[in-house]
Motif scaffolding. Structure first.
Motif, PDB file in Angstrom:
ATOM      1  N   UNK A  64    -122.594 -60.128  54.897  1.00 25.57           N
ATOM      2  CA  UNK A  64    -124.001 -60.728  54.597  1.00 25.57           C
ATOM      3  C   UNK A  64    -124.819 -60.012  53.928  1.00 25.57           C
ATOM      4  N   UNK A  65    -124.975 -58.579  54.495  1.00 24.53           N
ATOM      5  CA  UNK A  65    -126.010 -57.753  54.232  1.00 24.53           C
ATOM      6  C   UNK A  65    -125.383 -56.696  53.031  1.00 24.53           C
ATOM      7  N   UNK A  66    -124.285 -56.864  52.941  1.00 25.39           N
ATOM      8  CA  UNK A  66    -123.706 -55.905  51.811  1.00 25.39           C
ATOM      9  C   UNK A  66    -123.583 -54.222  52.238  1.00 25.39           C
ATOM     10  N   UNK A  67    -123.253 -54.060  53.583  1.00 26.79           N
ATOM     11  CA  UNK A  67    -123.076 -52.971  54.079  1.00 26.79           C
ATOM     12  C   UNK A  67    -121.860 -51.995  53.159  1.00 26.79           C
ATOM     13  N   UNK A  68    -121.948 -51.699  52.231  1.00 26.55           N
ATOM     14  CA  UNK A  68    -121.059 -50.813  51.532  1.00 26.55           C
ATOM     15  C   UNK A  68    -121.051 -49.342  51.953  1.00 26.55           C
ATOM     16  N   UNK A  69    -120.063 -48.459  52.006  1.00 22.20           N
ATOM     17  CA  UNK A  69    -118.530 -49.269  52.336  1.00 22.20           C
ATOM     18  C   UNK A  69    -118.328 -49.537  53.546  1.00 22.20           C
ATOM     19  N   UNK A  70    -119.001 -49.666  54.430  1.00 19.19           N
ATOM     20  CA  UNK A  70    -118.657 -50.011  55.905  1.00 19.19           C
ATOM     21  C   UNK A  70    -118.094 -51.516  55.992  1.00 19.19           C
ATOM     22  N   UNK A 113    -114.049 -58.255  63.436  1.00 18.54           N
ATOM     23  CA  UNK A 113    -114.429 -59.635  62.717  1.00 18.54           C
ATOM     24  C   UNK A 113    -115.661 -60.171  63.083  1.00 18.54           C
ATOM     25  N   UNK A 114    -116.557 -59.729  64.372  1.00 13.01           N
ATOM     26  CA  UNK A 114    -117.676 -60.003  64.641  1.00 13.01           C
ATOM     27  C   UNK A 114    -118.718 -59.027  63.977  1.00 13.01           C
ATOM     28  N   UNK A 115    -118.176 -57.933  63.698  1.00 10.52           N
ATOM     29  CA  UNK A 115    -118.873 -56.743  62.656  1.00 10.52           C
ATOM     30  C   UNK A 115    -119.053 -57.225  61.225  1.00 10.52           C
ATOM     31  N   UNK A 116    -117.950 -57.984  60.949  1.00 13.91           N
ATOM     32  CA  UNK A 116    -117.816 -58.097  59.503  1.00 13.91           C
ATOM     33  C   UNK A 116    -118.712 -59.142  59.193  1.00 13.91           C
ATOM     34  N   UNK A 117    -119.059 -59.963  59.610  1.00 14.64           N
ATOM     35  CA  UNK A 117    -120.111 -61.030  59.225  1.00 14.64           C
ATOM     36  C   UNK A 117    -121.429 -60.452  58.789  1.00 14.64           C
ATOM     37  N   UNK A 118    -122.154 -59.634  59.472  1.00 13.77           N
ATOM     38  CA  UNK A 118    -123.480 -58.828  59.301  1.00 13.77           C
ATOM     39  C   UNK A 118    -123.124 -57.894  57.992  1.00 13.77           C
ATOM     40  N   UNK A 119    -121.897 -57.267  58.120  1.00 11.76           N
ATOM     41  CA  UNK A 119    -121.439 -56.305  57.085  1.00 11.76           C
ATOM     42  C   UNK A 119    -121.315 -57.062  55.945  1.00 11.76           C
ATOM     43  N   UNK A 161    -110.865 -53.050  57.509  1.00 14.20           N
ATOM     44  CA  UNK A 161    -109.622 -52.114  57.600  1.00 14.20           C
ATOM     45  C   UNK A 161    -109.188 -52.197  59.224  1.00 14.20           C
ATOM     46  N   UNK A 162    -110.378 -51.883  60.084  1.00 15.21           N
ATOM     47  CA  UNK A 162    -109.918 -51.866  61.528  1.00 15.21           C
ATOM     48  C   UNK A 162    -109.307 -53.153  61.815  1.00 15.21           C
ATOM     49  N   UNK A 163    -109.931 -54.220  61.647  1.00  9.40           N
ATOM     50  CA  UNK A 163    -109.060 -55.592  62.029  1.00  9.40           C
ATOM     51  C   UNK A 163    -107.918 -55.605  61.495  1.00  9.40           C
ATOM     52  N   UNK A 164    -107.482 -55.353  60.275  1.00 10.60           N
ATOM     53  CA  UNK A 164    -106.350 -55.449  59.597  1.00 10.60           C
ATOM     54  C   UNK A 164    -105.360 -54.489  60.189  1.00 10.60           C
TER      55      UNK A 164
END
Length: 131
Positions: A104-110, A96-102, A116-119
């Motif tokens: 905001x910065x459009x890290x596709x497909x990351x 969930x912490x990594x999801x924020x920059x991912x 998916x890891x958090x889910x």
């Protein structure tokens, strides 16, 4: 219990989301005015790309936080706390912490993989409580 501590930390991640979204919204006079209003009308100008992403990431975290809270309470209620559930809780928080920059910065497909890891970690906690 580790899972409970991480649930509290995950709630603070929601505060972080709200802060980021508010900061991005308040960067323009129009955004500040609308943010301070009762929001009875739609925004006069659409949010910029980062503000929109921040709003969607915050809403996503609210949904994820609800499921994670259910998982933590299920683990607590069933006495299923273990190294596995603690590891899953840490994985959820980190994701969930990594999801924020991912987001905001459009890290596709990351972004999707991080989600998916958090889910998946939440799902494993629920299964641990069930069985």
């Amino acid at each position: 219990m580790t899972e409970t501590t991480i649930l509290i930390l995950a709630a603070f991640v929601q505060f972080l989301h709200i802060g980021i979204t508010g900061y991005l919204m308040n960067r323009t006079p129009e955004g500040r005015a609308w943010n301070a209003s009762p929001r009875d009308t739609p925004r006069p100008t659409p949010p910029d790309i980062h503000e929109g992403r921040a709003e969607r990431a915050s809403a996503n975290h609210q949904q994820a936080l609800l499921l994670f809270a259910v998982a933590v309470f299920a683990v607590m209620a069933t006495g299923s706390s273990s190294a596995l559930t603690a590891a899953c809780a840490w994985a959820f928080l980190l994701a969930r912490l990594l999801y924020i920059p991912a987001y905001l910065l459009g890290w596709t497909p990351w972004r999707s993989l991080i989600w998916l890891i958090g889910f998946g970690a939440t799902g494993l906690m629920l299964l641990a409580a069930l069985f």
